[in-house]
Design an enzyme around this catalytic site. Structure first.
Site, PDB file in Angstrom:
ATOM      1  N   ASP A 375      31.917  10.112  19.982  1.00  0.00           N
ATOM      2  CA  ASP A 375      32.730  11.321  19.902  1.00  0.00           C
ATOM      3  C   ASP A 375      34.152  10.828  19.443  1.00  0.00           C
ATOM      4  OD1 ASP A 375      32.604  13.847  20.707  1.00  0.00           O
ATOM      5  OD2 ASP A 375      33.566  13.336  22.627  1.00  0.00           O
ATOM      6  N   ASP A 725      26.690  15.879  34.952  1.00  0.00           N
ATOM      7  CA  ASP A 725      25.520  15.348  35.338  1.00  0.00           C
ATOM      8  C   ASP A 725      25.070  16.179  36.746  1.00  0.00           C
ATOM      9  OD1 ASP A 725      27.635  13.921  36.791  1.00  0.00           O
ATOM     10  OD2 ASP A 725      26.855  12.236  35.754  1.00  0.00           O
TER      11      ASP A 725
END
EC number: 2.4.1.12
Length: 1027
Positions: A375, A725
């Site tokens: 990223d 998450d």
């Protein structure tokens, strides 16, 4: 896929396709050059068919025209070729228009949806999303575990109708209008992807399978003989896992103590509320409010642990069922996702070890693909992966030949054990010595790359062929994909095939939101769907390597279990750490959470999804998890009405299709990805050229792909919190999915922990901030998800996971009360305590101790780990949790965004070299202040007791116990203040803490709000002053 080892980069929106490290000089090529033909009407490129040929609109003159212009001319124009004026003939798969009936050729309309004979056809090569016709889409239908030969009028299935697009990227309305399977019922009400729907489908499949077995039975004249494919209750047909409840001798006393503690809490609050302190009413009221909050927090935390369980797996049964001798392995494919951002804080050597452990995992090589998300678009990461792929050709066969553990070379060679144990191969010693030398050379090359990357050239990085690195501008670069391993012609040194290794960096452009870690993971889901399309995936962070080479098999024992696997959405593994000393001063191991709390949740609906590893805005991560791909929740609907319970009739009504527009709104405008979501068992599309797949892969990671889709809302990782998450797992549980907690004897994964207290507190800050984001969002468990499949106690656990930062306020106040009591001479309970009160207090303390002891017993947790957890609950509560609460309120109410940095991993100055180093951070000020004022309070209280005589010592003991309780929980700070083997607390922290403590003390002496203001209290001392 054969990419020739080249880096593929590009921008779908900018019509660019980058080929780097090719035989010719790397240059930017437009998609027009790839297709080689340009439409003479709109200027777009002409599509390439799956046969590798150009689309031909006119069979007379072959005038270049794209399919969009061809269909537009047939529907809205003259229906003739603009060059030779010959009427366009209808091409199979195109919508019918007026005049087609006059054609002499055979009409294929009735065969358009004959999927048995249709080949998978994906038309790509367009700068806009390529179109798909029903001619080219292969959607298998379920029939006794196989595929139907055709679609009957009574069956229901998702069908992509033909559609046409325009050059601007929009699409016309499909000629077949979508309608609900039941006209009065909206299609969204069916709950596709939910567990309830999956149960209906599985029940229907079971009934159909039973019918088939009955037919086979009647057709078999010799009833003593059994068909070889008939199910037999042998070892291979037994369950692949089983649940092991905690023994009643341990769990029943534990539950009894919880009930008794709840009763004692009732008596405790009855006494506390009715017996206020008149001369310190403010102190008493404040303490009672804090205690009520702590009691509510305890209830939310305790009752989800009411039914803890353990599990065991049977790997031998898994092999017997899915790996039969002489046949290809039937184990499901797995895509492994590795995420990284900053190679300077997440060392490339650690990432390389993680990748190597994945490539060497004990699983069929053709069923494993490793995708690394960069990223940060760092060339250092790219070059390190290139070196890793070369070293993997030697490392992987060595691991599999000698069955070594772990298969991360750094940790394998650091093991302090007899590496010759159970190794009888005569060549092992020689090859191990040679492999260690190879690894040392590999480390030198990686470290050389890191040293070079510390000084960035003014013109940016340049690749070996002279091409500028596409990611020189981290915030403005094209998407990049490189297939390092897995393409034809590249094998290990022994000539064996290697798992696929793919480098991915999603496109970033100014003005587009990329959603950090969650966005990068969703990009990996789409890329993997295009290239390999495994039905399951495993996500790990770059610093978490596979410590148990059979970890994937452990997870598959739950995911592929024919009885219980259909309900399992993901498998969560506990986290284990390397590089932590046995004292674990900062509770990095978090053993209480993983070995007690998660076992408790496993007995309900399953553990929370707590991700893996340190992340840029993650939460209690550091574990591995094998999760069902969220795209699998959009599997095709097989005869839904016949799946409904109790319906056996085969003749109902012809089903409608789901329109292409709805699928594009959900998944985005990538036809290849849409097709991949409909493949129940996964698998890459066949008969599609590498060029087409790579262009689609670049397309799905382009900026703006997720706009106006359900990515981050209902598909993939859910956006809206840095703890994506927790939020994603919560929504899966709300849809009725279960999760499983897998704790193999050998830890499945191990990772790196923050190396000092400052990094640890910043990590906790990120987790707490994410919880506050969820608390203040529409996904808050207190009001979201009712009416779904979320169980009550499971909801308790999620509520506790998002409200715990709120406890920072009462905790800070409660830790300040001892110092105030010592400075003022007042206390939070009456001076005269009855025997009843003493009995209640003693019962409460005993119940708290018994609860903890019994938890440690069935969770097999040591007292050291339990005490470190208690300490860090206070440390984090009075520092990180308060900051997270403030930052969360500022973001939600004031729109002030907060950015987090990546937590550093590893150290190079020796074992535990930086573990106890104190670095400057504002998070240290408040805990240190509490330490100072409580120590000052102890000194003042003892001095006052000495001056006032013997009678003052009795009331002092309660206050001293209160203050010592605070200091013991903040003991790691105290060790820093007093000095240790490493460095002390930074001077600036000490100065600010003393200054703040002095201000609080002086203000208290001046204001003293908890003491009566009616003037001094005068008492007769008994002495005659006149004498």
């Amino acid at each position: 896929m054969n990419t020739g080892g080249r880096l593929v980069a590009g921008s779908h929106n900018r019509n660019e396709f980058v080929l780097i490290n090719a035989e010719e000089i790397g240059r930017i090529k437009s998609v027009e050059e790839v297709s080689g033909e340009k439409c003479q009407i709109c200027g777009d490129e002409v599509e390439i068919t799956v046969e590798g040929e150009l689309f031909v609109a006119c069979n007379e003159c072959a005038f270049p025209a794209c399919r969009t212009c061809y269909e537009y001319e047939r529907k809205e124009g003259t229906q003739a070729c603009p060059h030779c004026k010959t009427r366009y003939t209808r091409i199979k798969g195109s919508p019918r228009v007026e005049g087609d009936e006059e054609e002499d050729e055979i009409d294929d309309l009735e065969h358009e949806f004959d999927y048995e004979n249709a080949e998978a056809s994906v038309l790509s090569g367009s700068t806009r999303p390529a179109t798909i016709s029903t001619q080219g889409l292969e959607i298998p239908l379920l029939k006794y575990g196989g595929e139907d030969a055709k679609i009957y009028c009574d069956q229901h299935a998702i069908i992509l109708p033909p559609f046409s697009g325009h050059g601007d990227g929009t699409h016309q309305t499909p000629t077949v209008q979508p309608r609900s399977m039941v006209p009065k019922k909206d299609i969204a009400l069916y709950g596709y992807g939910s567990v309830a729907w999956k149960h209906r489908m599985e029940e229907w499949k079971r009934r159909q399978s039973d019918k088939l077995q009955v037919v086979k039975h009647h057709q078999n004249n010799d009833k003593s003989e059994m068909e070889p494919d008939m199910p037999m209750m042998d070892e291979g047909r037994q369950p692949l896992s089983r649940k092991l409840p905690i023994s009643s001798s341990k769990i029943n006393p534990y539950r009894l103590v919880i009930i008794l503690r709840l009763v004692v809490l009732g008596f405790f609050f009855h006494y506390r509320i009715l017996h206020h302190v008149p001369n310190a009413y403010g102190l008493w009221m404040t303490s009672v409010i804090c205690e009520i909050w702590f009691a509510v927090s305890w209830i939310l935390h305790q009752f989800p642990k009411w039914h803890p369980v353990e599990r065991e797996t049977y790997l031998d049964r898994l092999s017997l069922r899915y790996e039969k001798d002489g046949k290809p392995s039937e184990l499901a494919s797995v895509d492994v996702f590795v995420s990284t951002v900053d190679p300077m804080k997440e060392p490339p050597l650690i990432t390389a070890n993680t990748v190597l452990s994945i490539l060497a995992v004990d699983y069929p090589v053709d069923k494993v693909s490793c995708y690394v998300s960069d990223d940060g678009a760092a060339m250092l990461t790219f070059e390190a992966l290139s070196e890793t792929s070369e070293f993997a050709r030697k490392w992987v066969p060595f691991c599999k030949k000698f069955s070594i553990e772990p298969r991360a070379p750094e940790w394998y060679f650091l093991q302090k054990m007899d590496y010759l144990k159970h190794k009888v191969h005569p060549a092992f010693v020689r090859e191990r010595r040679e492999m260690k030398r190879e690894y040392e050379e590999f480390k030198v090359r990686i470290n050389r790359l890191v040293a070079m990357a510390e000084k960035v050239p003014e013109d940016g990085w340049t690749m070996q062929d002279g091409t500028p690195w596409p990611g020189n501008n981290v915030r403005d670069h094209p998407g990049m994909i490189q297939v390092f391993l897995g393409h034809d012609g590249l094998h290990d040194v022994e000539g064996n095939e290697l798992p696929r290794l793919v480098y991915v960096s999603q496109e970033k452009r100014p003005g587009f939101e990329h959603h950090n870690k969650a966005g990068a993971m969703n990009a990996l889901v789409r890329v993997s769907a295009v290239l390999s399309n495994a039905p399951y995936f495993l996500n790990v962070d770059c610093d978490h390597y596979i410590n148990n080479s059979k970890a994937l098999r452990e997870a598959m024992c739950f995911m592929m279990d024919p009885t219980s696997g259909k309900e399992v959405g993901y498998v969560q593994f506990p986290q284990r750490f390397d590089g932590i000393d046995r004292h674990d001063r900062y509770c990095n191991r978090n053993v209480v959470f993983f070995d007690i709390n998660m076992k408790g949740l496993d007995g309900l609906q399953g553990p929370m999804y707590v991700g893996t590893g340190k992340r840029n805005g993650g939460k209690l991560k550091k574990h591995k998890k094998k999760k069902l791909k969220l795209r699998d929740t959009s599997k095709q609907i097989h005869a839904l009405e016949t799946i409904e319970e109790g319906i056996e009739e085969p003749n109902i009504v012809s089903p409608p299709p789901i329109s292409q527009e709805k699928l594009e709104k959900k998944f985005g405008q990538s036809p290849v990805f849409v097709v991949s979501t409909l493949l129940e068992d996964g698998g890459a599309l066949k008969d599609v050229s590498s060029t087409s797949l790579l262009k689609e892969a670049i397309h799905v990671i382009s900026s703006g792909y997720e706009d106006k889709t359900e990515w981050g809302k209902e598909v993939g990782w859910i956006y809206g919190s840095v703890t994506e998450d927790i939020l994603t797992g919560f929504k899966m549980h709300c849809h009725g999915w279960r999760s499983v907690y897998c704790m193999p004897k050998r830890a499945a994964f191990k990772g790196s922990a923050p190396i000092n207290l400052s990094d640890r507190l910043n990590q906790v800050l990120r987790w707490a901030f994410g919880s506050v984001e969820i608390l203040l969002s529409k996904h808050c468990p207190m009001w979201y998800g009712y009416g779904g499949g979320l169980k009550c106690l499971e909801r308790f656990s999620y509520i506790n996971a998002v409200v715990y930062p709120l406890a920072s306020i009462p905790l800070i106040v409660y830790c300040t009360l001892p110092a105030i009591c010592l400075l003022t001479g007042k206390f939070i309970v009456p001076d005269e305590i009855s025997n009843y009160a003493i009995a209640v207090f003693m019962a409460l303390f005993i119940s708290i101790a018994l609860t903890s002891i019994l938890e440690m017993q069935w969770g097999r947790v040591g007292i050291d780990d339990w005490w470190r957890n208690e300490q860090f609950w206070v440390i984090g509560g009075v520092s990180s949790h308060l900051f997270a609460l403030v930052q969360g309120l500022l973001k939600v109410l004031g729109g002030v965004s907060t950015s987090f940095t990546v937590t550093s991993k590893g150290g190079d100055d020796g074992e535990f070299s930086e573990l106890y180093m104190f670095k400057w951070t504002s998070l240290l000020i408040l805990p240190t202040t509490l330490l100072i004022i409580n120590m000052v309070g102890i000194v003042v209280g003892i001095a006052d007791a000495i001056n006032n005589g013997y009678d003052s010592w009795g009331p002092l003991f309660g206050k001293l116990f209160f203050a010592v309780w605070v200091i013991m929980h903040l003991f790691p700070f105290l060790k820093g203040l007093l000095g240790g083997k490493q460095q002390r607390v930074p001077t600036v922290v000490v100065i600010w803490s003393i200054l703040l403590a002095s201000i609080v003390t002086l203000l208290w002496v001046r204001i003293n709000p908890f003491v009566s203001t009616d003037g001094p209290i005068l008492e007769i001392c008994g002495l005659n002053c006149d004498d």
